[in-house]
Design an enzyme around this catalytic site. Structure first.
Site, PDB file in Angstrom:
ATOM      1  N   GLU A 192      39.414  36.193  50.760  1.00  0.00           N
ATOM      2  CA  GLU A 192      38.547  35.132  50.230  1.00  0.00           C
ATOM      3  C   GLU A 192      39.143  33.742  50.452  1.00  0.00           C
ATOM      4  O   GLU A 192      38.409  32.781  50.704  1.00  0.00           O
ATOM      5  CB  GLU A 192      38.306  35.359  48.743  1.00  0.00           C
ATOM      6  CG  GLU A 192      37.340  36.508  48.420  1.00  0.00           C
ATOM      7  CD  GLU A 192      38.010  37.864  48.446  1.00  0.00           C
ATOM      8  OE1 GLU A 192      39.233  37.931  48.670  1.00  0.00           O
ATOM      9  OE2 GLU A 192      37.305  38.884  48.262  1.00  0.00           O
ATOM     10  N   LYS A 208      37.595  58.765  54.101  1.00  0.00           N
ATOM     11  CA  LYS A 208      36.878  58.439  52.858  1.00  0.00           C
ATOM     12  C   LYS A 208      35.763  59.471  52.647  1.00  0.00           C
ATOM     13  O   LYS A 208      35.011  59.757  53.567  1.00  0.00           O
ATOM     14  CB  LYS A 208      36.301  57.020  52.960  1.00  0.00           C
ATOM     15  CG  LYS A 208      35.841  56.427  51.666  1.00  0.00           C
ATOM     16  CD  LYS A 208      35.471  54.939  51.799  1.00  0.00           C
ATOM     17  CE  LYS A 208      36.541  54.035  51.309  1.00  0.00           C
ATOM     18  NZ  LYS A 208      36.123  52.626  51.112  1.00  0.00           N
ATOM     19  N   ARG A 227      40.348  33.832  43.512  1.00  0.00           N
ATOM     20  CA  ARG A 227      41.367  33.949  44.553  1.00  0.00           C
ATOM     21  C   ARG A 227      41.384  32.705  45.444  1.00  0.00           C
ATOM     22  O   ARG A 227      42.382  32.372  46.073  1.00  0.00           O
ATOM     23  CB  ARG A 227      41.022  35.206  45.324  1.00  0.00           C
ATOM     24  CG  ARG A 227      41.818  36.014  46.246  1.00  0.00           C
ATOM     25  CD  ARG A 227      43.197  36.307  46.097  1.00  0.00           C
ATOM     26  NE  ARG A 227      43.630  37.333  45.202  1.00  0.00           N
ATOM     27  CZ  ARG A 227      43.725  38.633  45.503  1.00  0.00           C
ATOM     28  NH1 ARG A 227      43.258  39.066  46.653  1.00  0.00           N
ATOM     29  NH2 ARG A 227      44.235  39.497  44.657  1.00  0.00           N
TER      30      ARG A 227
HETATM   31  C1  LIG Z   1      40.084  40.244  46.167  1.00  0.00           C
HETATM   32  C2  LIG Z   1      39.070  41.359  46.254  1.00  0.00           C
HETATM   33  N1  LIG Z   1      38.007  41.223  47.063  1.00  0.00           N
HETATM   34  C3  LIG Z   1      37.080  42.198  47.149  1.00  0.00           C
HETATM   35  C4  LIG Z   1      37.210  43.361  46.412  1.00  0.00           C
HETATM   36  C5  LIG Z   1      36.120  44.427  46.472  1.00  0.00           C
HETATM   37  N2  LIG Z   1      36.648  45.681  46.988  1.00  0.00           N
HETATM   38  C6  LIG Z   1      36.979  46.707  46.215  1.00  0.00           C
HETATM   39  S1  LIG Z   1      37.550  48.005  47.047  1.00  0.00           S
HETATM   40  C7  LIG Z   1      37.303  47.204  48.526  1.00  0.00           C
HETATM   41  C8  LIG Z   1      37.616  47.866  49.825  1.00  0.00           C
HETATM   42  C9  LIG Z   1      39.054  48.337  49.818  1.00  0.00           C
HETATM   43  O1  LIG Z   1      39.328  48.939  51.050  1.00  0.00           O
HETATM   44  P1  LIG Z   1      40.699  49.717  51.185  1.00  0.00           P
HETATM   45  O2  LIG Z   1      41.795  48.887  50.674  1.00  0.00           O
HETATM   46  O3  LIG Z   1      40.779  50.169  52.601  1.00  0.00           O
HETATM   47  O4  LIG Z   1      40.560  50.949  50.191  1.00  0.00           O
HETATM   48  P2  LIG Z   1      39.628  52.241  50.349  1.00  0.00           P
HETATM   49  O5  LIG Z   1      38.377  51.967  49.553  1.00  0.00           O
HETATM   50  O6  LIG Z   1      39.340  52.420  51.819  1.00  0.00           O
HETATM   51  O7  LIG Z   1      40.434  53.360  49.765  1.00  0.00           O
HETATM   52  C10 LIG Z   1      36.822  45.935  48.312  1.00  0.00           C
HETATM   53  C11 LIG Z   1      36.492  44.955  49.391  1.00  0.00           C
HETATM   54  C12 LIG Z   1      38.334  43.458  45.573  1.00  0.00           C
HETATM   55  N3  LIG Z   1      38.525  44.564  44.801  1.00  0.00           N
HETATM   56  N4  LIG Z   1      39.254  42.481  45.523  1.00  0.00           N
HETATM   57 MG   LIG Z   2      40.199  51.831  53.559  1.00  0.00          MG
END
Ligand SMILES: Cc1ncc(C[n+]2csc(CCOP(=O)(O)OP(=O)(O)O)c2C)c(N)n1
Ligand SMILES: [Mg+2]
Ligand SMILES: CC(=O)[C@@H](O)[C@H](O)COP(=O)(O)O
Length: 632
Positions: free
Chosen positions: A366, A282, A394
């Site tokens: 969640e 990242k 959710r």
């Molecule tokens: C149901 C839900 N909960 C929380 C979020 C907030 N959120 C957005 S991106 C993220 C982290 C995603 O991590 P990853 O899938 O590893 O993607 P990366 O940012 O590392 O590319 C979160 C928790 C969301 N989008 N959807």
């Molecule tokens: Mg990630």
């Protein structure tokens, strides 16, 4: 002309040579840094998928092949590749590109929902449709290691793995982080795979050696090749994917264009469900993001060119909550905290630092968070589950049937309630009051400022016979709004000495907006009493007497109109046989495009000026009599 300027679509990409692609990746990184520093956005995630996105669009034929991004916050490079570079001048602003895929923006965009862990279900469905239509299209999911901690992913994998002949490509974008390092057994499993770099290369190396060993080499290679699957499993770490029956390719260096294309070509040709495990970083290529201690610039506000830091903002609702919960944690050993992979952004970090054995990060899960909270409550704890309002959707059934049905003392803290802004329609917290109003026994507070947040949080965690919830907006906490008197549990914020025809009930952060509207109306000779109900579910009965003392009741709330506070108060007055007319001002029950919070509120008619104008119209239609009943 730069390569980036000559890139108008995936076809241009497919014509580029290796050197050009490397150069293009650098130009894209510079472009992302420049644009996102100005507008804010998901810089870290998008810097991490530059090579991956280029390889995807070279190997697959979007939009004939469907490329689905989970959450979609990492789709900026996809947008650049598919001809939307110019739209980044107004990224996440009206007239510019959205921060997530938008179908109306491009035929290359499939999924607009920014709620995590959905991509595998989408590609399961898409692949079934492609199979039925028989046109040989590929369904490709790009899913992060964080999103993979969400339960829907495993429901989809269970189905995808059952169909060995269905061509589904699952690209795991594994950077080891959600906002913070991804938690859980699965995350550790992925890490163990990451630590086996290129055992594929080790196998290939052994093959070359044997093929060049005279006489005995070839027969030995032939025997080993026949036993390759067993050898590979023996050499590779215990792998969930292959145990599920999914072909696993990886780990692949997610910043090595050649390796990525080779793996994706193999996946495309495989003809069945296949996982490509790409290991990325990242913020890759931008040290301020890679080294960003909190979340590797998962989401950054606009950066001040002078300081190189995000522009300072006022004290946030979140920080007020964070401080008060940490204090409560020192007074109540039964209070524990739960986050769904958003410890910092939901304000639980301070609590976690002070009480390291009384907080839990459950991953982006969640539903599990809420039912696990019910279990903690049944075990004698008082869990505080902090999530963004929109993500509570959710976990509605878990709240209803696992918490409320059992009358368990769980407190939900819903941050980002109401219109949020730049993250678009699936991020606005406009659904919670409609959902929570359906939950028997729940009590919901909507604080109007820092002081009422502190008070109502304490009141909520003091409730022991059922669920409670607090909801507050994104961004800077409202200025303090003192009450001039109390009417039962209701705070009276403005009470004209010469009486008032209109009772304006302002919910939560809209208290200030209500007062501003009342001042505008006073200038036009319309007397308005402004009150804050504080606890909005159930609507407080003290409003009945207040309504009787006025000729018109108006509610204003930063929440969806359907099933909102206005609807609930109208039902309360109807049941009390109070026939004072009520008008409810709320967020129209539609999906609202991105923009700043202020821009969207203005777009939906929720400014002080709008409220004053509407009340003027309604007050003008009031019949001359009957006079309101005297206040009880
Ligand atoms: C149901 C839900 N909960 C929380 C979020 C907030 N959120 C957005 S991106 C993220 C982290 C995603 O991590 P990853 O899938 O590893 O993607 P990366 O940012 O590392 O590319 C979160 C928790 C969301 N989008 N959807
Ligand atoms: Mg990630
Ligand atoms: C993609 C996602 O769900 C979050 O990163 C979203 O951008 C909310 O960001 P804020 O924390 O700025 O509201």
């Amino acid at each position: 002309m730069t390569l980036l300027e000559s890139l108008h679509g995936p076809a241009d990409l497919k014509r580029m040579g290796q050197g050009q692609l490397e150069q293009l990746a650098g130009e894209i990184r510079d472009f992302l840094i420049d644009r996102v520093r100005r507008s804010g956005g998901h810089l870290g995630p998008n810097l991490g998928v530059v090579e991956l996105t280029l390889a995807l669009h070279r190997v697959f034929d979007s939009p004939r092949d469907a490329i689905v991004f989970d959450v979609g916050h990492q789709s900026y490079v996809h947008k650049i590749v598919t001809g939307r570079r110019e739209g980044f001048d107004l990224l996440r602003q009206p007239g510019g590109v959205a921060g997530y895929p938008i179908r109306a923006e491009s035929e290359h965009d499939f999924v607009e929902n920014s709620h995590a862990s959905t991509a595998l279900s989408y590609v399961d469905g898409l692949s079934k449709a492609f199979e039925l239509s028989g046109d040989g299209r590929h369904a490709v999911a790009v899913v992060g290691d964080g999103a993979l901690t969400g339960g829907m992913c495993w429901e989809a994998l269970n189905n995808i793995a059952a169909e060995p002949g269905r061509p589904v490509v699952i690209v795991v974008n594994d950077n080891g982080r959600s906002y913070s390092p991804t938690i859980g057994g699965f995350a550790e499993h992925l890490a163990s795979l990451r630590l086996q770099p290129g055992y594929e290369r080790m196998l290939d190396g052994g093959k070359e050696l044997l093929l060049h060993t005279p006489v005995v080499g070839r027969p030995i290679y032939a025997a080993l090749h026949a036993a390759k699957a067993g050898i590979k499993d023996a050499l590779s770490p215990q792998m969930m994917f292959s145990d599920l029956g999914l072909k696993y390719l990886g780990p692949v260096d997610g910043h090595d264009l050649v390796a990525l294309e080779k793996a994706l070509q193999a996946a495309k040709a495989f003809g069945g469900p296949v996982v490509v495990h790409a290991v990325t970083e990242k913020g890759h290529g931008y040290p301020p993001a890679v080294n960003h201690e909190a979340d590797q610039m998962h989401q950054t506000d606009p950066i001040d060119p002078e300081t190189g830091l995000p522009k300072p903002k006022g004290r946030s609702w979140t920080s007020v909550f964070a401080d008060e919960l940490a204090k409560i944690g020192g007074e109540r050993r039964d209070v524990v905290a739960i986050t769904a992979a958003m410890l910092r952004s939901t304000g639980l970090e301070k609590f976690a630092e002070r009480f390291p054995d009384r907080w839990y990060d459950v991953g982006i899960a969640e539903q599990h968070a809420v039912t696990s909270a019910a279990g903690l409550a049944m075990g004698g704890m008082h869990p505080v589950v902090a999530v963004y309002s929109t993500f509570l959707n959710r976990a509605f059934d878990q709240l209803l049937m696992d918490v409320a049905l059992h009358r368990q003392p769980v407190t939900l803290v819903l941050d980002r309630a109401g219109i949020t802004g730049p993250d678009g329609p699936s991020h606005h917290g406009m659904w919670d009051l409609s959902l929570l109003g359906m939950v028997p026994g729940i009590r919901v507070a909507a604080p109007r400022d820092a002081e009422t947040l502190r008070e109502e949080l304490r009141e909520a965690v003091a409730v022991s016979d059922g669920p409670t919830a607090l909801r507050f907006s994104k961004g800077s906490v409202a200025d303090s709004v003192p009450a001039v008197e109390r009417a039962g549990v209701v705070d009276v914020l403005r009470k004209p000495s010469d009486g008032a025809d209109v009772l304006l009930v302002a919910v939560g952060a809209f208290a200030k907006l209500g007062l501003e509207a009342a001042e505008r109306l006073a200038d036009q000779g319309v007397g308005v009493t402004v009150v804050d109900p504080r606890w909005v579910v159930p609507a407080p009965r003290d409003l009945v007497a207040l309504a009787k003392a006025h000729r018109l009741v108006v509610t204003v709330e930063d929440s969806g109109r359907h099933g909102g506070f206005g609807t609930a108060l109208a039902a309360l007055l109807r049941d009390a046989e109070v026939d004072v007319p009520l008008r409810d001002l709320a967020v129209p029950q539609q999906f609202h495009e991105h923009g700043s919070r202020e821009e969207v509120l203005a777009r939906v008619g929720l400014t002080a000026q709008d409220v004053a104008r509407r009340v003027t119209e309604w007050a003008a239609n009031l019949v001359a009599d009957p006079q309101p009943e005297p206040a009880e």
